[in-house]
Design an enzyme around this catalytic site. Structure first.
Site, mmCIF file in Angstrom:
data_model
loop_
_atom_site.group_PDB
_atom_site.id
_atom_site.type_symbol
_atom_site.label_atom_id
_atom_site.label_comp_id
_atom_site.label_asym_id
_atom_site.label_seq_id
_atom_site.Cartn_x
_atom_site.Cartn_y
_atom_site.Cartn_z
ATOM 1 N N ASN A 95 5.292 2.878 -6.228
ATOM 2 C CA ASN A 95 5.627 1.452 -6.265
ATOM 3 C C ASN A 95 7.065 1.224 -6.705
ATOM 4 O OD1 ASN A 95 3.017 0.818 -5.500
ATOM 5 N ND2 ASN A 95 2.350 0.194 -7.540
ATOM 6 N N ARG A 132 0.741 -1.420 11.016
ATOM 7 C CA ARG A 132 0.711 -0.044 10.521
ATOM 8 C C ARG A 132 -0.592 0.598 10.982
ATOM 9 N NH1 ARG A 132 4.690 -0.344 6.482
ATOM 10 N NH2 ARG A 132 4.644 -2.259 5.241
ATOM 11 N N ARG A 172 8.090 -2.289 7.568
ATOM 12 C CA ARG A 172 8.948 -1.557 6.632
ATOM 13 C C ARG A 172 8.364 -0.180 6.302
ATOM 14 N NH1 ARG A 172 10.265 -5.287 2.497
ATOM 15 N NH2 ARG A 172 12.322 -5.660 3.374
ATOM 16 N N HIS A 221 2.895 -9.913 11.942
ATOM 17 C CA HIS A 221 2.113 -9.396 10.815
ATOM 18 C C HIS A 221 0.641 -9.772 10.913
ATOM 19 C CE1 HIS A 221 1.160 -9.022 6.351
ATOM 20 N NE2 HIS A 221 1.709 -7.859 6.650
ATOM 21 N N TYR A 271 -7.812 0.083 0.470
ATOM 22 C CA TYR A 271 -7.428 -1.323 0.384
ATOM 23 C C TYR A 271 -8.663 -2.185 0.610
ATOM 24 C CZ TYR A 271 -2.398 -0.209 1.026
ATOM 25 O OH TYR A 271 -1.116 0.261 0.899
ATOM 26 N N ARG A 278 -2.469 -10.503 -6.955
ATOM 27 C CA ARG A 278 -2.330 -9.098 -7.311
ATOM 28 C C ARG A 278 -0.922 -8.757 -7.778
ATOM 29 N NH1 ARG A 278 -2.023 -5.727 -2.515
ATOM 30 N NH2 ARG A 278 0.179 -5.525 -2.982
#
Length: 687
Positions: free
Chosen positions: A45, A377, A407, A437, A470, A566
């Site tokens: 991160n 992704r 990204r 997205h 996730y 989050r």
């Protein structure tokens, strides 16, 4: 600490989020191997934080200086100082936690050792391992005045900075990349005697132990010293405007800019001698605006995400086997199942296999005519893309929108786009103006002479790997109005000059912001009329100031707002007269909380939406995002129940307050409740 009084700086808020990850590493109630892995997540991160957030702050400082905006430069530099101060404090905590974890790991007969702790047997075994397994991957860079070290370094790698001593002084410098792309960073040494004791050593230490063998015969030396360091670059790049280049070529060229971008952070072994550190700083062109951090011997802890469990099973989390959806299992085909009723899945509690099966069956079903999907992704070995290629082989029309600017996935998506194009898939390369997205898939199927559309709306990517870690919602529907609007989103991407009307969907950048604002104003009106009114949100990031101001107005009107955020949160709750009706928590646990959910009380007739969009300016104004209403009353209640379980969490929930110090929610006399485990049990009971 507030910026402009009512907005918490998003960069500092992001650091508070990563501090919550560090809390999980520090939590002694977590299994020891999971604690180590949280250290890896924290490190990964931080890499992205510097590549993106800190790099942006640095650019803002330079921009203010170029414009002669002294006040702006001063404010931004003050923010940079706050960031650097917070990072140094967190680095100290990180090193302390790491030492504690290593000590506690030893209690379970798992020893993470250094080169200075090797016995003769281990040293002999490692010497053979080094010569036969590691040395082939080592290629030192001997540094002289002609070598531009900055252009040679990969910011995803860890390096050793090497000083070669001759006649009691440094005669040469060199760098060695730790070859983690070729082999595991963790080497388990076979036991000589007791099989109970497991010893693990890092590649870094093995190379340092035998470093003289690398240079012997090539340079003269008395002795050699090596210390670890890692550099992080600015991730930003620009796309040139040459008309005669394709979008793929432009993206490929732009990616090269990232490889030579300036550093924004260098972290190094605190034991590195001053002479070596000065030389390293000079070669990397470190400025006062760059962050230089001294820490423990090991840099780039992101590899610790994959730390192996060589001990007992209880040293890591007990697996939660993914749930098989009875709604899909009860029918012969996915289309029969979705035709019977809408289906809602919640990963990773449910099997992602249900979505891959949706695409696989569509690929060979004779009734299917067209498959549309957008990709942001995907996994390295994507079964989904293989199914799409199979669909073309079966004579179906397949349209895939690929976002080349996802990204850190740009290169992978460029390669996927080429592979799909070669296979005959119609590939649409996003839009130079807006990132794509949204998480859409539409399958058009001929039924009784009519074309029927089956749509998927999601909050997460079509990625088999991340779907295991996730949490994300997946809605499958045969509702023709929703499905047709999803097709209109694909048309908008391909023909952006058209502006289709969306009655149900919240589509950025066309109407998402205005639709959300209208729903908020309706809650105020309901409250004023004495009707039930409340807003419940779940997002990854809440930093868009316009939407924050709207929430402040909702609060000032008397409407209660509850949120789960989050990551970054610039809204400051519990300010009297402004946000006293707003409460926010954040949950960090074994799974990464990723869904975006909106629930509006709507005078007792609750309206529930799932979305791909965070409440950030980029998601509302600069991306194609889709929020979808959930119409099925059973599924609406399921989302509401899941949200309620999270608001009742007494173990992993933290309060977001004006100081963002991450205090845990007070349990009081309530029973202990860990929402992720309770959600799993709740969903399992439904099947």
């Amino acid at each position: 600490m507030l910026q402009q009084g009512i907005y918490y700086p998003k960069e500092l808020s992001w650091l508070s989020f990563n501090e919550r990850v560090l809390q999980e590493a520090a939590d002694k109630k977590n299994p020891i191997v999971e604690r180590i892995r949280f250290l890896g997540i924290f490190s990964s991160n931080m890499d992205e934080f510097y590549r993106v957030r800190v790099a942006e702050v640095k650019r803002q400082i330079y921009l203010c200086m170029d414009k002669g905006d002294e006040d702006g430069a001063e404010l931004t530099m003050a923010l940079m100082e706050q960031i650097q101060h917070k990072v140094v404090s967190m680095t100290d905590d990180f090193d302390r936690i790491y030492k504690d974890v290593v000590a506690r790991l030893a209690r379970y007969n798992v020893f993470l050792i250094t080169k200075d702790q090797l016995d003769d047997y281990q040293r002999d075994w490692l010497r053979d391992y080094f010569k036969n397994k590691i040395l082939r991957h080592i290629a030192p860079i001997l540094l002289d005045s002609k070598v531009d070290l900055l252009s040679r370094l990969n910011d995803s790698a860890t390096y050793l900075y090497v000083a070669i001593y001759r006649n009691e002084r440094i005669s040469k410098f060199a760098t060695i990349e730790i070859p983690t792309t070729a082999m595991s960073r963790f080497v388990v040494i076979p036991p000589q005697k007791s099989r109970k004791k497991k010893h693990i050593i890092l590649l870094d230490d093995i190379i340092r132990q035998f470093i003289e063998d690398i240079f012997r015969g090539f340079v003269k030396f008395d002795h050699i010293e090596a210390y670890s360091f890692k550099m992080t670059r600015d991730s930003e790049y620009s796309i040139n405007d040459e008309i005669d280049e394709s979008y793929v070529e432009k993206m490929s060229e732009s990616m090269k800019q990232r490889l030579i971008a300036e550093p924004v952070r260098v972290i190094h072994d605190v034991e590195m001698p001053e002479e070596m550190l000065k030389n390293l700083k000079r070669r990397l062109k470190i400025t006062s605006l760059d962050t230089l951090i001294a820490g423990g011997a090991y840099r780039n802890f992101k590899d610790f995400i994959g730390f192996p469990n060589v001990g007992r099973d209880y040293l890591e989390n007990t697996p939660l086997p993914a749930i098989n959806s009875s709604q899909f299992a009860s029918f012969d085909t996915v289309f029969d199942a979705i035709g019977h009723s809408d289906i809602l899945l919640y990963y990773p509690y449910h099997r992602f296999l249900h979505f891959t099966e949706f695409v696989r069956q569509a690929a060979f079903d004779p009734s299917v005519k067209h498959i549309r999907m957008n990709i942001y992704r995907v996994a390295d070995k994507s079964r989904i893309i293989n199914s799409l290629i199979d669909a073309v082989d079966n004579g179906k029309t397949v349209t895939v929108v690929v976002e080349l600017r996802a990204r850190f996935d740009e290169e992978a998506n460029i390669e996927w786009s080429k592979k799909m194009t070669d296979a005959g898939i119609r590939v649409v390369l996003g839009s130079p103006s807006f990132k794509i997205h949204s998480k859409l898939c539409v399958v058009s199927r001929e039924e009784n002479g009519e074309l029927i559309n089956y749509a998927h709306f999601g909050t997460g990517n079509f990625n088999e790997k991340t779907a295991k870690i996730y949490t994300d919602f997946s809605l499958f529907t045969r509702n023709q109005e929703l499905a047709q609007e999803a097709i209109s989103v694909f048309e908008l991407i391909q023909l952006p000059y058209r502006r289709p009307k969306f009655q149900h969907l919240q589509v950025s950048p066309l109407n998402a912001r205005t639709k959300i604002q209208l729903l908020m104003r309706q809650e105020i009106q309901n409250y004023n009329e004495g009707l039930p009114a409340m807003i419940t949100l779940k997002v990854n990031n809440l930093v868009d100031k316009e939407l924050i101001d709207d929430l402040y107005r909702v609060s000032q009107a008397g409407v209660k707002v509850r949120a789960i955020v989050r990551g970054m949160c610039s809204l400051v709750p519990a300010i009297k007269g402004l946000s006293e009706n707003i409460s926010i928590i954040s949950i960090v646990d074994r799974f990464l909380e990723h869904p975006r959910v909106m629930i509006f009380e709507s005078a007792g007739q609750k309206k529930v939406f799932i979305s791909s969009a965070d409440w950030m300016t980029r998601n509302m104004d600069n991306r194609i995002e889709v929020g979808c209403p959930v119409f099925d009353e059973v599924l609406k209640q399921r989302i509401i129940d899941i949200m309620e379980l999270q608001f009742r969490d007494t173990l992993k929930a933290r309060v977001i307050d004006k100081d963002q110090i991450n205090r845990y929610v007070k349990r009081g006399n309530r029973k202990k409740l860990r929402s992720q485990e309770e959600i799993y049990a709740y969903l399992k009971r439904l099947e």
